[in-house]
Design a protein around this motif. Sequence first.
Motif, PDB file in Angstrom:
ATOM      1  N   PHE A   1      50.581  42.085  41.761  1.00  0.00           N
ATOM      2  CA  PHE A   1      49.737  43.270  41.948  1.00  0.00           C
ATOM      3  C   PHE A   1      49.479  44.019  40.644  1.00  0.00           C
ATOM      4  O   PHE A   1      48.376  44.442  40.364  1.00  0.00           O
ATOM      5  CB  PHE A   1      50.382  44.200  42.983  1.00  0.00           C
ATOM      6  N   PHE A   2      50.518  44.216  39.848  1.00  0.00           N
ATOM      7  CA  PHE A   2      50.399  44.982  38.610  1.00  0.00           C
ATOM      8  C   PHE A   2      50.129  44.064  37.420  1.00  0.00           C
ATOM      9  O   PHE A   2      50.599  42.937  37.377  1.00  0.00           O
ATOM     10  CB  PHE A   2      51.694  45.764  38.322  1.00  0.00           C
TER      11      PHE A   2
ATOM     12  N   CYS B   1      46.329  48.334  37.963  1.00  0.00           N
ATOM     13  CA  CYS B   1      46.195  47.715  39.275  1.00  0.00           C
ATOM     14  C   CYS B   1      44.806  48.024  39.813  1.00  0.00           C
ATOM     15  O   CYS B   1      44.115  48.911  39.310  1.00  0.00           O
ATOM     16  CB  CYS B   1      47.277  48.191  40.242  1.00  0.00           C
TER      17      CYS B   1
END
Length: 108
Positions: free
Chosen positions: A11-12, A21
């Motif tokens: 996600f990051f 993000c």
Amino acid sequence: YVVLHVEPHSFFERHGDDILCQIPISFTQAALGAEIEVPSLNGSKKLSIPPGSQSGHVFTLRGQGIAHLDSFGRGDQHIHILVKVPTKLNKRQKELLKEFASLEGKGD
């Protein structure tokens, strides 16, 4: 020598001490504004989306990134919003959007 490898996160994305993000929001959230929950390294944070926000706009949560290595403080978290356009509309939704389109530009 010590060699360190940091695996990519699902996600990051890391850029130095900052993290990035992408958060999808709905057309109505972007147009009317909303308060949403966004994941951070330290749990969920509230983010206020102002009315009229555009896809691609970047919001910053100060101090929510990676801790600085040889000093105090932390990097920031940058949140790119992506306005999701619905792919399937029911009859009523289509009618409302057509009405909205006919009102655009009239009497601002």
